[in-house]
Design a protein around this motif. Structure first.
Motif, PDB file in Angstrom:
ATOM      1  N   HIS A 138       0.846  -1.212   0.000  1.00 43.57           N
ATOM      2  CA  HIS A 138       0.000   0.000   0.000  1.00 43.57           C
ATOM      3  C   HIS A 138       0.877   1.257   0.000  1.00 43.57           C
ATOM      4  O   HIS A 138       1.363   1.686   1.041  1.00 43.57           O
ATOM      5  N   HIS A 151       1.822   5.118  -2.515  1.00 38.35           N
ATOM      6  CA  HIS A 151       1.298   6.112  -3.466  1.00 38.35           C
ATOM      7  C   HIS A 151       2.468   6.804  -4.159  1.00 38.35           C
ATOM      8  O   HIS A 151       3.346   7.331  -3.474  1.00 38.35           O
ATOM      9  N   LYS A 181      -9.361  -0.321  -5.187  1.00 38.91           N
ATOM     10  CA  LYS A 181      -9.176   0.335  -3.883  1.00 38.91           C
ATOM     11  C   LYS A 181     -10.518   0.844  -3.375  1.00 38.91           C
ATOM     12  O   LYS A 181     -11.300   1.427  -4.136  1.00 38.91           O
ATOM     13  N   HIS A 201      -4.516  -0.569   6.740  1.00 43.42           N
ATOM     14  CA  HIS A 201      -4.322   0.342   7.871  1.00 43.42           C
ATOM     15  C   HIS A 201      -4.655  -0.342   9.193  1.00 43.42           C
ATOM     16  O   HIS A 201      -4.971   0.309  10.186  1.00 43.42           O
ATOM     17  N   ASP A 248       2.288   3.267   3.305  1.00 45.00           N
ATOM     18  CA  ASP A 248       1.308   4.300   2.944  1.00 45.00           C
ATOM     19  C   ASP A 248       2.059   5.621   2.709  1.00 45.00           C
ATOM     20  O   ASP A 248       1.628   6.685   3.113  1.00 45.00           O
TER      21      ASP A 248
HETATM   22 ZN   LIG Z   1      -2.957   5.133   1.337  1.00 43.98          ZN
END
Ligand SMILES: [Zn+2]
Length: 327
Positions: free
Chosen positions: A22, A24, A135, A207, A265
Motif C-alpha cells: 500500500h 502512493h 481500492k 491500515h 502508505d
Molecule cells: Zn494510502
C-alpha cells in the motif's frame, strides 16, 4: 500463477517478489494536475524514479499504488515512471477513495461495478495502462447514516463495496481497503464481501496496524482475509515502530504470516494536506528496519518470505481463480 497488470503491462504473479502492499506515487485530489502550484508532473516523476531506485536496492521488487482517480491518480506520472524502467513493478488501482464521488451517489451496485470494469477492461484514460487492483476507502464518513434514504454516506459506501465485489469477481482482481481501524471497519466490509460471494482471500483490510487490539486483527485473518500492516515509518518514532512490528510478529506467531502485508502508505511526492518536503526514503523502513527487527525477534526467513511475497501474491491468485471460467 495468475496474471497481474502493472503500469508496464502484465506480469505473472510469481514475478511479484518482495512487495509493498500500500503506497502512493503521489496522493492528493482529482484534478490537482491542473493546479501547477500544487502538482508538477516532471518533479513528481523524478522524485519517484529516484525513490523507486532506492527501494529496489533494498530488495523490493513490486509496489501496489492505491491511488484511484479521486485521490489524485496521475497517468502522466505513471507513464514517465514506466518509461524509466526502475526495476520495480508498479500495480495501479481503480476504485474510490473516502466518500463516494458525486457521480456514484445513489447508484446501484451493478452500476458501480460497470464503472470500475470500464477501467479494469479498457485501461485508464486511453493510456492502455490497466489497473491491477480495486481500492476502497471507509473512514469516519461511515458513521454518517442520517439523511435521505439511500443517499446517506453509509448507504453510498455500502453500495459501492457491493459494486466493487461484483467487479472484482468479473475481472479477477483483488480488493484493497483503507479502513478506520479504530472503528473496526474491516468487519462490516468483510460481511458485505461475503454476502456478495467474494473469496475473502482476495481482500486486504488495510491500515490495520492503526488498531491497538490484536484480537480484531485475528478476527479478520481467521475469516481468510489479508491484513495490511501498511502504515510504517520513521516519523512515528522507534517506540511506535516497535509496537507495529510486534503486531506483525504476533500474527506470524499465531500462524498467519501468509495473511500479513507490510507497507508504509508513503509517497516521495505527497500532496495530501500541506506540501511536505520530498522524502526519497519513504519506502525504506519496511525492508531496512521492520524486516530485520522481525528476524531479530524470532521470525524465520520463511516467515519473511510469507509476509513480503506470498501474502499479497495470494490475493491476486485467489481473485483470478474467481474469474477463471469453470471447467
Ligand atoms: Zn494510502
Amino acid at each position: 500463477m495468475s496474471v497481474v497488470q502493472t503500469i508496464r503491462g502484465p506480469i505473472e504473479s510469481g514475478e511479484l517478489g518482495w512487495t509493498l502492499s500500500h503506497e502512493h506515487l503521489t496522493a492528493g485530489a482529482a484534478g490537482m494536475e491542473r493546479l501547477p502550484w500544487v502538482f508538477d508532473e516532471a518533479e513528481a516523476a523524478s522524485l519517484n524514479i529516484e525513490a523507486l531506485g532506492r527501494v529496489r536496492q533494498a530488495g523490493i521488487q513490486s509496489m501496489i499504488d492505491l491511488t484511484p482517480l479521486d485521490l489524485g491518480r496521475n497517468m502522466g506520472l505513471f507513464r514517465r515512471v514506466a518509461e524509466a524502467d526502475t526495476g520495480v513493478h508498479v500495480v495501479c488501482a481503480t476504485g474510490v477513495y473516502r466518500w463516494v464521488p458525486a457521480y456514484l451517489m445513489g447508484r446501484e451496485p451493478d452500476d458501480v461495478a460497470d464503472h470500475l470494469l470500464r477501467e479494469l477492461r479498457d485501461g485508464i484514460e486511453g493510456t492502455g495502462i490497466r489497473p491491477g487492483i480495486i481500492k476502497l476507502a471507509w473512514d469516519l464518513e461511515y458513521r454518517l447514516h442520517d439523511g435521505p434514504a439511500g443517499f446517506t454516506p453509509r448507504a453510498n459506501l455500502e453500495r459501492t463495496a457491493r459494486g466493487a465485489a461484483r467487479a472484482a469477481k468479473v475481472a479477477g482482481v483483488p480488493i484493497s481497503c483503507h479502513t478506520l481501524a479504530a472503528d473496526e471497519l474491516g468487519t462490516p466490509l468483510l460481511d458485505i464481501f461475503e454476502d456478495e460471494g467474494l473469496d475473502l482471500r482476495a481482500v486486504t483490510i488495510g491500515h490495520s496496524n492503526d488498531s491497538q487490539d490484536p484480537e480484531y486483527l485475528l478476527r479478520l485473518v481467521r475469516r481468510g482475509a489479508n491484513v495490511g500492516l501498511d502504515r510504517f515509518g520513521v516519523l512515528r518514532g522507534e517506540e511506535e515502530m516497535a509496537r507495529r512490528a510486534q503486531l506483525a510478529l504476533g500474527l506470524i506467531r499465531a500462524g498467519f504470516a501468509e495473511q500479513v502485508c507490510l507497507s508504509h502508505d508513503g509517497s516521495p511526492y505527497m500532496r495530501f494536506g500541506a506540501p511536505r518536503p520530498p522524502n526519497l526514503d519513504c519506502w525504506l523502513p519496511v525492508p531496512t528496519w521492520e524486516v530485520p527487527w522481525l528476524l531479530e525477534h524470532g521470525a524465520s526467513q520463511d516467515d519473511v518470505d510469507a509476509v513480503m511475497v506470498r501474502s499479497i501474491r495470494r490475493t491476486f491468485e485467489a481473485a483470478a481463480a474467481m474469474a477463471a471460467p469453470a471447467k
